[in-house]
Scaffold this active site. Structure first.
Site, mmCIF file in Angstrom:
data_model
loop_
_atom_site.group_PDB
_atom_site.id
_atom_site.type_symbol
_atom_site.label_atom_id
_atom_site.label_comp_id
_atom_site.label_asym_id
_atom_site.label_seq_id
_atom_site.Cartn_x
_atom_site.Cartn_y
_atom_site.Cartn_z
ATOM 1 N N GLY A 176 0.913 -1.226 -0.110
ATOM 2 C CA GLY A 176 0.167 0.170 0.107
ATOM 3 C C GLY A 176 0.876 1.209 -0.112
ATOM 4 O O GLY A 176 1.699 1.125 -0.794
ATOM 5 N N SER A 198 5.583 -5.430 -1.357
ATOM 6 C CA SER A 198 5.634 -3.845 -2.015
ATOM 7 C C SER A 198 5.947 -2.898 -0.496
ATOM 8 O O SER A 198 7.129 -3.123 -0.322
ATOM 9 C CB SER A 198 3.856 -3.631 -2.413
ATOM 10 O OG SER A 198 4.002 -2.457 -2.881
ATOM 11 N N ALA A 199 5.223 -2.175 -0.119
ATOM 12 C CA ALA A 199 5.634 -1.595 1.169
ATOM 13 C C ALA A 199 6.122 -2.406 2.157
ATOM 14 O O ALA A 199 7.152 -2.055 2.929
ATOM 15 C CB ALA A 199 4.542 -0.525 1.545
ATOM 16 N N HIS A 217 8.792 -2.843 -7.066
ATOM 17 C CA HIS A 217 7.809 -2.609 -8.332
ATOM 18 C C HIS A 217 9.021 -1.805 -9.309
ATOM 19 O O HIS A 217 8.520 -0.998 -10.140
ATOM 20 C CB HIS A 217 6.805 -1.565 -8.078
ATOM 21 C CG HIS A 217 5.808 -2.014 -7.196
ATOM 22 N ND1 HIS A 217 4.728 -3.016 -7.541
ATOM 23 C CD2 HIS A 217 5.497 -1.735 -5.797
ATOM 24 C CE1 HIS A 217 4.226 -3.305 -6.568
ATOM 25 N NE2 HIS A 217 4.278 -2.497 -5.490
ATOM 26 N N GLU A 275 8.882 -6.553 -10.610
ATOM 27 C CA GLU A 275 7.632 -7.469 -9.998
ATOM 28 C C GLU A 275 7.707 -8.853 -10.498
ATOM 29 O O GLU A 275 8.473 -9.158 -11.360
ATOM 30 C CB GLU A 275 6.294 -6.791 -10.752
ATOM 31 C CG GLU A 275 6.006 -5.388 -10.158
ATOM 32 C CD GLU A 275 4.723 -4.866 -10.601
ATOM 33 O OE1 GLU A 275 3.915 -5.377 -11.479
ATOM 34 O OE2 GLU A 275 4.126 -4.071 -9.932
#
Length: 234
Positions: A91, A123-124, A160, A195
């Site tokens: 997020g 991700s985060a 990413h 990714e």
């Protein structure tokens, strides 16, 4: 000994949410003897979904029922102290760090991972496993107490990662933005994760999993590619 699985993204191409990495996560938990134990899930980065919605989505997509989000606990610090597995979702990294500092969880999670509690995040949740969150791709929609992160990997992480410039885009490429960071922070190293890629960490060693190479970047374009299954010192 640190045990971590750091995933660049929740999806890969059109495979669906967490589908590409479900087997990696299960293998990671089985390898460390905790498969089936309760996963303490930290959903704070999920700005556009509620904590309940985020928890439900992760349960469904991982096909792992024994997941409990930290927001169900009256004392989040005790929840971290007692956790058998810690998972942190993606997020907005600034929001995630804001709440981790607000609830005084950063040092506790660091202590848990240093003592061997398995950690995985995407991700985060992967970005904050590095030295600082300063190579996030996110907008600073809220200001955390500090950019200092978990240091599971004692270097910077950029999830990413996309190489090159998008056609007709006149802004900086990701490499150029990361080079800017290295000009200012010349002793840093960045691991840029495309990714569909993850880093599996065991103690002071790591290996790349997935189908793409990871770009290791240092000051003055000292770059190299780390290929899938290649083990390297961190």
């Amino acid at each position: 000994m640190k045990k971590a699985l750091l995933l660049s993204s929740s999806g890969y191409k059109n495979t669906g949410y967490l589908t590409h990495c479900r087997e990696w996560i299960c293998d990671f938990l089985q390898k460390h003897g905790v498969f089936g134990e309760e996963i303490l899930f930290i959903p704070y980065a999920g700005v556009r979904r509620s904590n309940d919605e985020y928890e439900a989505k992760v349960k469904e997509c991982l096909k792992y029922e024994n997941i409990r989000s930290i927001h169900h606990f009256t004392d989040p610090q005790t929840a971290v102290k007692n956790a058998k597995i810690i998972a942190v979702g993606g997020g907005n990294t600034f929001v995630l760090m804001y709440y981790l500092y607000k609830f005084k969880l950063i040092d506790l999670i660091k202590q848990k991972t240093e003592s061997g509690t398995p950690y995985f995040g995407w991700s985060a949740g992967a970005n904050i496993a590095g030295n600082t969150m300063m190579t996030t791709n996110d907008m600073p929609i809220i200001y955390p107490e500090s950019f200092k992160a978990l240091e599971i990997l004692p270097h910077q992480i950029n999830p990413h990662f996309i190489s090159g410039k998008i056609a007709n885009h006149n802004g900086e490429s990701r490499e150029e933005r990361l080079e800017e960071f290295l000009i200012i922070n010349q002793n840093s190293t960045i691991y840029a994760l495309p990714e569909g890629v993850g880093l599996e960490i065991l103690g002071d060693e790591a290996r790349v999993i997935g189908n793409e190479a990871v770009l290791k970047m240092r000051y003055k374009k000292q770059t190299k590619f780390i290929n899938p299954n290649e083990i390297f010192k961190v």
